[in-house]
Motif scaffolding. Structure first.
Motif, short mmCIF file in Angstrom:
data_model
loop_
_atom_site.label_atom_id
_atom_site.label_comp_id
_atom_site.label_asym_id
_atom_site.label_seq_id
_atom_site.Cartn_x
_atom_site.Cartn_y
_atom_site.Cartn_z
N THR A 97 -4.15 9.70 -11.43
CA THR A 97 -5.42 9.20 -10.88
C THR A 97 -5.58 7.69 -11.03
OG1 THR A 97 -6.53 9.68 -12.99
CG2 THR A 97 -6.55 11.41 -11.31
N GLN A 98 -4.75 7.06 -11.86
CA GLN A 98 -4.86 5.61 -12.07
C GLN A 98 -3.93 4.81 -11.16
OE1 GLN A 98 -7.24 4.47 -14.20
NE2 GLN A 98 -7.73 6.65 -14.37
N LEU A 99 -3.04 5.46 -10.42
CA LEU A 99 -2.08 4.73 -9.60
C LEU A 99 -2.80 4.00 -8.46
CD1 LEU A 99 0.99 4.21 -9.35
CD2 LEU A 99 1.04 6.01 -7.61
N ARG A 100 -2.56 2.69 -8.37
CA ARG A 100 -3.22 1.86 -7.36
C ARG A 100 -2.24 1.21 -6.39
NH1 ARG A 100 -6.47 4.61 -9.10
NH2 ARG A 100 -8.44 4.11 -10.13
N TYR A 101 -1.02 0.90 -6.85
CA TYR A 101 -0.03 0.22 -6.02
C TYR A 101 1.26 1.03 -6.00
CZ TYR A 101 -2.93 -4.00 -6.56
OH TYR A 101 -3.96 -4.90 -6.56
N PHE A 102 1.74 1.36 -4.80
CA PHE A 102 3.03 2.02 -4.65
C PHE A 102 3.82 1.29 -3.58
CE2 PHE A 102 5.55 5.73 -2.80
CZ PHE A 102 6.56 5.60 -3.75
N PHE A 103 4.91 0.64 -4.00
CA PHE A 103 5.72 -0.16 -3.09
C PHE A 103 7.12 0.44 -2.99
CE2 PHE A 103 3.41 -4.33 -4.49
CZ PHE A 103 2.21 -3.80 -4.06
N PRO B 177 5.52 9.48 3.34
CA PRO B 177 5.39 10.65 2.47
C PRO B 177 3.96 11.13 2.32
CG PRO B 177 5.67 8.67 1.15
CD PRO B 177 5.85 8.25 2.59
N ALA B 178 3.81 12.40 2.07
CA ALA B 178 2.52 12.99 1.73
C ALA B 178 2.49 13.20 0.22
CB ALA B 178 2.34 14.32 2.46
N GLY B 179 1.32 13.55 -0.30
CA GLY B 179 1.20 13.85 -1.72
C GLY B 179 0.92 12.66 -2.59
N LEU B 180 0.47 11.55 -1.99
CA LEU B 180 0.13 10.38 -2.79
C LEU B 180 -1.27 10.55 -3.38
CD1 LEU B 180 1.53 7.66 -0.38
CD2 LEU B 180 2.43 8.23 -2.63
N PRO B 181 -1.52 9.97 -4.56
CA PRO B 181 -2.82 10.15 -5.22
C PRO B 181 -3.96 9.46 -4.49
CG PRO B 181 -1.46 8.60 -6.44
CD PRO B 181 -0.58 9.19 -5.39
N ALA B 182 -5.15 10.01 -4.60
CA ALA B 182 -6.31 9.55 -3.84
C ALA B 182 -6.77 8.16 -4.23
CB ALA B 182 -7.46 10.55 -4.01
N GLY B 183 -6.46 7.69 -5.42
CA GLY B 183 -6.92 6.38 -5.86
C GLY B 183 -6.10 5.21 -5.38
N ASN C 194 -9.37 5.40 -0.32
CA ASN C 194 -9.49 4.11 -1.00
C ASN C 194 -8.42 3.11 -0.58
OD1 ASN C 194 -11.72 4.80 -2.83
ND2 ASN C 194 -10.27 6.23 -3.74
N LEU C 195 -7.49 3.51 0.29
CA LEU C 195 -6.40 2.62 0.69
C LEU C 195 -6.94 1.47 1.53
CD1 LEU C 195 -3.27 2.79 0.24
CD2 LEU C 195 -3.12 3.43 2.65
N THR C 196 -6.59 0.24 1.14
CA THR C 196 -7.05 -0.95 1.87
C THR C 196 -5.92 -1.69 2.58
OG1 THR C 196 -6.84 -2.35 -0.09
CG2 THR C 196 -8.97 -1.30 0.29
N LEU C 197 -4.66 -1.43 2.19
CA LEU C 197 -3.52 -2.14 2.79
C LEU C 197 -2.39 -1.17 3.02
CD1 LEU C 197 -2.11 -5.60 1.86
CD2 LEU C 197 -0.56 -3.63 1.84
N LEU C 198 -1.85 -1.18 4.26
CA LEU C 198 -0.73 -0.31 4.63
C LEU C 198 0.28 -1.14 5.41
CD1 LEU C 198 0.66 2.44 4.93
CD2 LEU C 198 -0.80 2.88 6.92
N LEU C 199 1.49 -1.26 4.86
CA LEU C 199 2.56 -2.02 5.50
C LEU C 199 3.64 -1.06 6.01
CD1 LEU C 199 3.06 -5.05 3.05
CD2 LEU C 199 1.41 -4.77 4.90
N LEU C 200 3.86 -1.08 7.31
CA LEU C 200 4.86 -0.22 7.95
C LEU C 200 5.75 -1.02 8.90
CD1 LEU C 200 2.61 2.88 8.76
CD2 LEU C 200 4.52 2.83 7.13
N GLN C 201 5.78 -2.34 8.76
CA GLN C 201 6.58 -3.15 9.67
C GLN C 201 8.07 -2.94 9.44
OE1 GLN C 201 4.82 -4.32 7.09
NE2 GLN C 201 5.62 -6.27 6.30
N GLY C 202 8.84 -3.19 10.50
CA GLY C 202 10.29 -3.06 10.39
C GLY C 202 10.78 -1.64 10.27
N ASN C 203 10.08 -0.71 10.93
CA ASN C 203 10.50 0.69 10.93
C ASN C 203 10.85 1.14 12.35
OD1 ASN C 203 10.33 2.07 8.14
ND2 ASN C 203 8.48 0.80 8.18
N ARG C 204 10.77 2.45 12.62
CA ARG C 204 11.21 2.98 13.92
C ARG C 204 10.12 3.83 14.57
NH1 ARG C 204 17.35 4.85 11.96
NH2 ARG C 204 17.99 2.77 11.23
N LEU C 205 8.88 3.44 14.36
CA LEU C 205 7.75 4.17 14.94
C LEU C 205 7.65 3.91 16.44
CD1 LEU C 205 5.10 3.49 12.16
CD2 LEU C 205 6.15 5.70 12.69
N GLY D 81 -8.16 9.66 7.60
CA GLY D 81 -8.47 9.51 6.19
C GLY D 81 -8.55 8.07 5.73
N LEU D 82 -8.02 7.14 6.54
CA LEU D 82 -7.99 5.73 6.15
C LEU D 82 -9.29 5.03 6.54
CD1 LEU D 82 -4.30 4.90 7.12
CD2 LEU D 82 -5.22 5.53 4.89
#
Length: 366
Positions: free
Chosen positions: A144-150, A160-166, A190-201, A211-212
């Motif tokens: 519940t304390q995780l704030r940054y995942f890079f 991925p799915a299953g990331l914590p809500a915080g 609570n997510l404020t920043l999402l970086l997906l550049q340089g992918n194949r979307l 949800g965002l």
């Protein structure tokens, strides 16, 4: 103006406007990090090569894995970056809140590694070889304390799915992502920043980003979009779409945004004939980047726009009406910076009445 630094990480450290600038050669997805040391947050800079790790071990009474460094002055940090690691040790100190694993050869993130790190706040695994089928995020759901995942510069093929809500920041730039796991963002209010550049979307379907509700910055530059994607979160204020191949921009391409301020569409192959005159008619816009396209005339922009980048196009005609529908005591453009360099016109080609429209202009490049 929004800040973007490629290949450089800028850390702003401080509180209430007091800041110190630190520069590193790390990228972290191209968007600066804000570090508040008064909250006990560590520097993301590795101490390897600056202070002998043996000194830490000789003076630190706490247990530290042999493959990592444990700074005395940040006992909750664990630096295991740039060690050539292929696996993560399962004996990580339970006190760990800031875990740095970037720059290794790690291909999997098993459940058992993170399960006991209940106070984890930052997890950075950039520049590894993580694959989607070996990313076991079930262990993070109770963090519940995780704030940054890079996880920039890995081998992920889906968000991925299953990331914590915080979670506040998710950086997945420069992977191989072509899809979203079902419900990936449904709990990330609570997510404020999402970086997906340089992918194949190629597309973003309705519900993919559901949800965002607080997302401020979305970067989907450098993907395979043929048109401005629909179904984007309406709260976004900074939208980066550069380096895609758009056939055009429609009148309603950016409808639905509540407060869009910064919009980047550089190097998208845009032509004047494909840009609708009302495409950028959003009074909330502060900055618009249309550089390095194939525009031949200045596009119509709102009079409230302050920064417009048109360099590197084929513009040979300057239309005052692009900036002011009429000119009067209260009718003028709020433009501060206008870039027209690298086009097919000179300063002498500007119409004589442009100064009455752009009367608060601070700089023009031509």
């Amino acid at each position: 103006m929004a800040l973007l630094f490629c290949g450089v990480l800028v850390l702003l450290c401080g509180f209430d406007g007091t800041s110190a600038l630190v520069i590193s050669d790390m990228d972290y997805g191209g968007v600066p990090l804000w570090i508040n040391r008064l909250l006990g947050e560590p520097s993301v800079l590795s101490l390897r090569g600056r202070i002998d790790p043996a000194w830490f071990r000789a003076n630190n009474p706490q247990v530290c894995p042999e493959q990592c460094d444990c700074p005395i002055h940040w006992p909750t940090s664990l630096y295991c970056d740039h060690r050539g690691l292929e696996n993560i040790t399962e004996r990580l100190p339970q006190r760990t809140q800031y875990l740095f694993l970037q720059g290794n050869n790690i291909s999997s993130l098993p459940y058992s590694v993170l399960a006991n790190l209940t106070g984890l706040r930052w997890l950075i695994i950039d520049n590894n070889q993580i694959q989607s089928d070996k990313l076991e995020l079930a262990s993070l759901q109770n963090h519940t304390q995780l704030r940054y995942f890079f996880a920039n510069h890995n081998h992920l093929t889906s968000v991925p799915a299953g990331l914590p809500a915080g979670l506040k920041q998710l950086r997945l730039a420069n992977n191989r992502i072509s899809s979203f796991s079902p419900g990936a963002f449904q709990d990330l209010q609570n997510l404020t920043l999402l970086l997906l550049q340089g992918n194949r979307l190629r597309t973003i379907a309705e519900g993919d980003l559901k949800g965002l509700v607080q997302l401020n910055l979305l970067d989907i530059s450098g993907n395979l979009f043929a048109a401005v994607p629909r179904h984007l979160p309406p709260a976004v204020q900074q939208l980066y779409l550069s380096n895609n191949s758009f056939s055009g921009v429609d009148k309603d391409s950016f409808e639905g945004f509540l407060d869009l301020k910064y919009l980047r569409l550089s190097d998208c192959g845009l032509q004047s004939s494909g840009v609708h005159p009302q495409a950028f008619n959003h009074s909330s816009l502060v900055e618009l980047d249309l550089s390095y396209n194939k525009l031949t005339t200045t596009p119509t922009v709102p009079t409230t726009l302050q920064y417009l980048y048109l360099e590197g196009n084929k513009i040979q005609e300057f239309n005052v009406t692009s900036f002011c529908r009429e000119v009067g005591p209260l009718s003028y453009s709020r433009m501060k910076i206008l870039r027209l360099d690298g086009n097919r016109m000179t300063y002498n080609q500007l119409p004589p009445d442009w100064v009455y429209c752009l009367r608060v202009l601070q700089r023009i490049y031509i």
